[in-house]
Structure formats: C-alpha cells, structure tokens
Design an enzyme around this catalytic site. Structure first.
Site, short mmCIF file in Angstrom:
data_model
loop_
_atom_site.label_atom_id
_atom_site.label_comp_id
_atom_site.label_asym_id
_atom_site.label_seq_id
_atom_site.Cartn_x
_atom_site.Cartn_y
_atom_site.Cartn_z
N HIS A 10 -2.05 2.88 43.32
CA HIS A 10 -1.29 1.68 43.71
C HIS A 10 0.18 2.05 43.86
CE1 HIS A 10 -0.99 -2.87 43.72
NE2 HIS A 10 0.28 -2.51 43.64
N HIS A 190 -4.10 -7.36 46.36
CA HIS A 190 -3.22 -7.78 45.27
C HIS A 190 -3.64 -9.17 44.80
CE1 HIS A 190 -0.78 -4.48 46.61
NE2 HIS A 190 0.26 -4.79 45.86
N GLU A 193 -1.49 -11.22 39.57
CA GLU A 193 -0.16 -10.88 39.08
C GLU A 193 0.63 -12.17 38.93
OE1 GLU A 193 3.62 -7.99 40.31
OE2 GLU A 193 2.25 -8.72 41.85
N ASP A 271 3.44 1.27 41.30
CA ASP A 271 3.75 0.16 42.20
C ASP A 271 4.93 0.50 43.12
OD1 ASP A 271 3.43 -2.35 43.34
OD2 ASP A 271 4.22 -3.46 41.63
#
Length: 325
Positions: A10, A190, A193, A271
């Site tokens: 990622h 995604h 989060e 990330d």
C-alpha cells in the site's frame, strides 16, 4: 529492523515523493506551490481533507513521463534503504495523462523503465495497481478502468480506488471494477479508514475485492472481523499513517495486533511516507516498540504480504527466496 526483507502493498507513488523532490520540480517549472510546505520544508496539512488538497497540489509538479520516471527511481531508492524487496504502488491515470489511454501508456512506459533499472541496481521489484480517485466521481473512474484494462499484464497487476471515502458509495464504482476484473486484474479498495466498518463491508460486497486498503475500523464490528478472517480478505494496514492523521493516538492504541490475533490477514505499509514522517523500517521499529513484535512476527507478516501480492507466480517464488535470507 532495516535489514529484514520487507513486502509493501500500500504505497501511493505521488504520496511517496519527498518534499524536496517536489519543491525541486516546482522550481524547475516556475510553479509556486510553496504554501504546501512548512518552515522546515516538510509537507504541511491540518487534517485529512487538507491532506488531499496538499497531495494534489504536490502532484501538479509532476507533469511529464520523465518526471514520473525520476519519481519512481527516487521512491524505490528510499524503499530499498528500508529493506523492501517487493512493492506494489498505486498509480492514477488521472495524474498521468488525464485518463487518455495513449498518454497513460507513455507515462507507464517511463515508470516501468525506471522500475526495471532500479530492480537491476537495487534488487527491489515494483508492480503497479491502477487506482481511480473516489472524489473525482464514477464517470472518471470508468475512464481510469479502461486505461487499466488496456495495460493489464505482468506489470500492471491490480485495480483499486483511493481518495475521500466519505464521498459516494462503493456500488457507484461497480462498472469500473467489473471492467478491471474482466481484464484479469486483481482488486483492492480503500475503506475502513474514515468511512467506518460499513464501508469495508460495502467494498467487499459491492466491488468483490480481495484486499482492503486500511480497513482498520473493521475492529469496531467484531462480526465483520470474523467475516474478513473467514473470507481471507487481506488488510493493507498503514499504522503510521493512521496515527499521523489522528485515527489512533499511538501505535500502542492501533488495532493491528488485535485484528491479527483474531485471524485477519494483516500486512504493513507506509501509505504516503514523507507526509507521515515514516518509512517501512520505522513502521517495523514502532510496532516492535509498542507491541513487542519480534523478528518471527515480522517475517510472518512479510510472507503473508507476499502471499497477498498481485504479482504472478514466478515473481512470487523469486521474492519468496529473498524473504528467507
């Protein structure tokens, strides 16, 4: 921890650009984006929404295939220094040729050449995941998916969605994901989060993904945690990112250990590392310090990450030998 061989799943390519690299490009192009940097020359943002704006402003300095080739070399050099031997990076045709297939091919060729050179010189292998931007909307996502489908193969191995998960719903992007799936690409999204556990459930249900970017807020719904474990859905966890953006107070408070304990397949990534002042080596060091993870745990996580990678079997076997060192 730098010496341990690592697998990262990622990583946003533009988000991995050092601020000095972006500042240098901007100067070359007489582009004034000085407002995105603080007094020390680091990226400056206040919250997630502001982070997205700063990210896109930084990306505006990347204007040609050669810019992306230089970026690829820079990012892979940083990753290799942390012991990364295999990486998958998110690439957005939105930023590389305006979602026009011909232009996207030129950018892709430049990035792949740079990656091949880095592999020869540094021993790090890169593969690409074409990623649509959620807050740009479903129609642009369709164009992005067509770029992905036209270039699917041994190097472009996946398709995903990033951006602001508080906008729209996964089902709005079903066409794009179906297009990518039909082209033979593996799928990630995604979720979990900022959108909470329901966003994870919706991504799995409506998009048919096998991996979730972040996904950590699944911990708020233990039935969902059990479902992820049962289905073998892999979470691309980025602890340093989550802490930097205020999702959790510290690595000690982060749910990665509990998710792992409950049987969810977790991986570790950075990330957008310079934005969050992290590296893969630092992620390992912080997890060791906060959760007492030892070398055996990290080696298991690396193997689990490689098993979840979207690369072909020959590449997986080759990287697997590196993990045994």
């Amino acid at each position: 921890m730098s010496a341990l061989p690592k697998v990262e799943l990622h990583l946003h390519l533009e988000g991995a650009a050092p601020p000095s690299f972006i500042a240098g490009l901007a100067k070359e192009k007489n582009l004034d984006i000085s407002g995105i940097f603080d007094a020390r020359g680091q990226y400056r943002f206040t919250d997630f929404s502001h982070f997205l704006k700063v990210y896109e402003a930084a990306t505006s300095a990347l204007q040609t295939p050669e810019d992306y080739a230089r970026l690829t070399r820079t990012v892979l050099e940083e990753s290799a220094q942390s012991g990364v031997v295999y990486s998958e990076t998110f690439l957005s045709p939105d930023f590389c040729g305006g979602r026009e297939v011909g232009a996207w091919r030129e950018y892709l060729h430049a990035m792949r050449e740079a990656a091949d050179q880095a592999e020869r010189q540094m021993g790090i292998t890169l593969r690409g995941i074409v990623t649509c931007i959620r807050h740009f909307g479903p129609e642009k996502a369709r164009e992005t998916a067509l770029c992905a489908a036209e270039t699917a193969g041994d190097w472009i191995v996946g398709f995903g969605i990033a951006g602001d998960e508080r906008i729209g719903a996964p089902k709005d992007f079903r066409w794009a994901f179906d297009c990518a799936r039909e082209a033979g690409l593996r799928l990630t999204a995604h979720a979990g989060e900022w959108g909470g556990p329901d966003s994870v459930r919706a991504a799995v249900r409506d998009l048919g993904v096998e991996r979730i970017g972040h996904g950590v807020r699944a911990i708020e719904d233990l039935a969902l945690v059990d479902e992820l474990a049962e289905k073998g859905i892999v979470l691309e966890v980025c602890p340093g990112s989550n802490v930097a953006l205020g999702l959790y107070r510290s690595f000690r408070d982060h749910p990665i250990h509990e998710l792992d304990r409950r049987g969810v397949k977790v991986t570790v990534s950075t990330d957008d590392p310079p934005f969050f002042h992290t590296t893969m080596a630092r992620e390992y060091e912080e997890l060791h310090r906060a959760l007492d993870w030892d070398e055996g745990q990290f080696r298991r996580i690396a193997r689990q990450s490689l098993d979840a990678a979207f690369c072909d079997a020959d590449t997986r076997a080759r990287i697997g030998k590196l993990l045994e060192v």
